[in-house]
Write an enzyme that holds these catalytic residues in place. Sequence first.
Site, short mmCIF file in Angstrom:
data_model
loop_
_atom_site.label_atom_id
_atom_site.label_comp_id
_atom_site.label_asym_id
_atom_site.label_seq_id
_atom_site.Cartn_x
_atom_site.Cartn_y
_atom_site.Cartn_z
N LYS A 66 -9.03 -50.93 -38.65
CA LYS A 66 -8.02 -50.07 -38.01
C LYS A 66 -7.05 -50.85 -37.12
CE LYS A 66 -10.58 -45.73 -38.12
NZ LYS A 66 -11.03 -44.55 -37.37
N ASP A 102 -6.85 -39.59 -35.88
CA ASP A 102 -8.23 -39.31 -35.41
C ASP A 102 -8.23 -38.38 -34.20
OD1 ASP A 102 -9.64 -40.78 -37.32
OD2 ASP A 102 -9.47 -42.64 -36.18
N1 LIG Z 1 -16.18 -37.41 -37.35
C1 LIG Z 1 -15.32 -38.40 -37.41
O1 LIG Z 1 -14.21 -38.25 -37.93
C2 LIG Z 1 -15.68 -39.73 -36.82
C3 LIG Z 1 -14.68 -40.67 -36.57
C4 LIG Z 1 -15.04 -41.90 -36.00
C5 LIG Z 1 -16.37 -42.16 -35.73
N2 LIG Z 1 -17.32 -41.22 -36.01
C6 LIG Z 1 -18.74 -41.48 -35.69
O2 LIG Z 1 -18.82 -41.76 -34.30
C7 LIG Z 1 -19.88 -42.68 -34.06
C8 LIG Z 1 -19.34 -43.84 -33.21
O3 LIG Z 1 -18.38 -44.54 -33.97
P1 LIG Z 1 -17.50 -45.72 -33.30
O4 LIG Z 1 -16.54 -46.15 -34.33
O5 LIG Z 1 -17.01 -45.33 -31.97
O6 LIG Z 1 -18.62 -46.86 -33.12
P2 LIG Z 1 -18.62 -48.08 -32.07
O7 LIG Z 1 -17.24 -48.46 -31.68
O8 LIG Z 1 -19.52 -49.10 -32.66
O9 LIG Z 1 -19.35 -47.45 -30.76
C9 LIG Z 1 -20.71 -47.12 -30.80
C10 LIG Z 1 -21.11 -46.38 -29.54
O10 LIG Z 1 -22.48 -45.97 -29.68
C11 LIG Z 1 -23.25 -46.52 -28.58
N3 LIG Z 1 -24.60 -46.83 -29.04
C12 LIG Z 1 -24.96 -47.58 -30.10
N4 LIG Z 1 -26.30 -47.61 -30.23
C13 LIG Z 1 -26.80 -46.85 -29.22
C14 LIG Z 1 -28.10 -46.50 -28.80
N5 LIG Z 1 -29.19 -46.94 -29.47
N6 LIG Z 1 -28.25 -45.71 -27.73
C15 LIG Z 1 -27.16 -45.25 -27.06
N7 LIG Z 1 -25.90 -45.55 -27.39
C16 LIG Z 1 -25.72 -46.36 -28.46
C17 LIG Z 1 -22.48 -47.75 -28.17
O11 LIG Z 1 -22.85 -48.09 -26.84
P3 LIG Z 1 -22.63 -49.59 -26.29
O12 LIG Z 1 -21.21 -49.64 -25.84
O13 LIG Z 1 -23.60 -49.70 -25.18
O14 LIG Z 1 -22.92 -50.52 -27.41
C18 LIG Z 1 -21.04 -47.23 -28.27
O15 LIG Z 1 -20.71 -46.40 -27.18
C19 LIG Z 1 -20.42 -43.09 -35.42
O16 LIG Z 1 -21.56 -42.31 -35.71
C20 LIG Z 1 -19.29 -42.72 -36.37
O17 LIG Z 1 -19.76 -42.39 -37.68
C21 LIG Z 1 -16.99 -40.02 -36.54
#
Ligand SMILES: NC(=O)c1ccc[n+]([C@@H]2O[C@H](COP(=O)([O-])OP(=O)(O)OC[C@H]3O[C@@H](n4cnc5c(N)ncnc54)[C@H](OP(=O)(O)O)[C@@H]3O)[C@@H](O)[C@H]2O)c1
Length: 286
Positions: A66, A102
């Site tokens: 992205k 988004d």
């Molecule tokens: N519905 C939609 O359209 C949409 C769009 C985008 C994303 N999503 C979903 O949103 C989620 C996050 O995506 P992202 O792109 O933001 O990912 P990302 O940038 O990798 O961020 C991951 C987040 O999850 C936290 N995390 C990871 N493992 C954890 C654990 N074991 N316990 C507590 N917190 C934890 C991380 O905390 P730290 O900072 O401490 O590592 C961070 O805040 C994913 O499931 C993705 O599929 C959905």
Amino acid sequence: MTQRLGIIGYPIGHSISPIFQQAGLDHLGIDATYEKWEVTPDKVGEFVASLRSPGTLGINITVPHKRAVIPFLDEVDEWATTAGAVNTIVNRDGRLTGHNTDGPGFLRALLVETGYSPEGTRALILGAGGAARGILLALVRGGVESLVIANRTLERAQTLAQLAQDNGVAAEAISLSQDDALTQAAANADLIVNCTTMGMSHGPDEHGSPLSAAQIPATAIVNDVVYNPMQTPLLREAATAGATGLGGLHMLVYQGVLSFQMWTGQDAPVAVMLEAATKEMASRGT
Ligand SMILES: NC(=O)c1ccc[n+]([C@@H]2O[C@H](COP(=O)([O-])OP(=O)(O)OC[C@H]3O[C@@H](n4cnc5c(N)ncnc54)[C@H](OP(=O)(O)O)[C@@H]3O)[C@@H](O)[C@H]2O)c1
């Protein structure tokens, strides 16, 4: 000539965008195919250059490209520039523009499905990664009154809280492990959004929920942006608490709906696209 659309990512096998986008195109009788392409990080520039051809309407971009596509575009709109991420490219006569649907898709899904609009409300964002950043910007632009950002890594929550403050919104950062502060923030929240990977199938904590039912007020709207599974542990806790729950599939489809409208200039058949996405997830056993 059949027009070309699609999505790039690395990996990309899991994406359901081709299913619901194609359903929308077919429903309106638009002569276009929506594909998925796995593009390695070193090939992003070359791939984006190929989009200038007359047969291409545009593409979606997902993780991890992205940000990487931005230097290869002719123009990036203001929202995508602020978000630092492009999820939609539009090709008009060989000129490529970058957009980010988004955040707007998140807001549209909440408004249509629950009636929620951010103006004057208090929100709790769980997580501080890419999804949290886009959602925070959407809430700030929508006029949210105050925000709490709770994240496993406190420093990342502080960065997002600063971004909100820079935009004139009162914001506090807490650690996900600060039980009392988290309970208090949830109790005060009109909207709770999970942007962590907790509860995500095959993720680091697939059975985990960032909040228990006892911490969720019955008056809150709880939006889990995790969409696989459709019924997440957090949504089960929200249902037990008597709160309104919304899964991440709606945000996913609505961001695609907004992209669809940019490429085709037509109103997307939202119900058709939502049904196709839901059926696909069900067929995958989620
Ligand atoms: N519905 C939609 O359209 C949409 C769009 C985008 C994303 N999503 C979903 O949103 C989620 C996050 O995506 P992202 O792109 O933001 O990912 P990302 O940038 O990798 O961020 C991951 C987040 O999850 C936290 N995390 C990871 N493992 C954890 C654990 N074991 N316990 C507590 N917190 C934890 C991380 O905390 P730290 O900072 O401490 O590592 C961070 O805040 C994913 O499931 C993705 O599929 C959905």
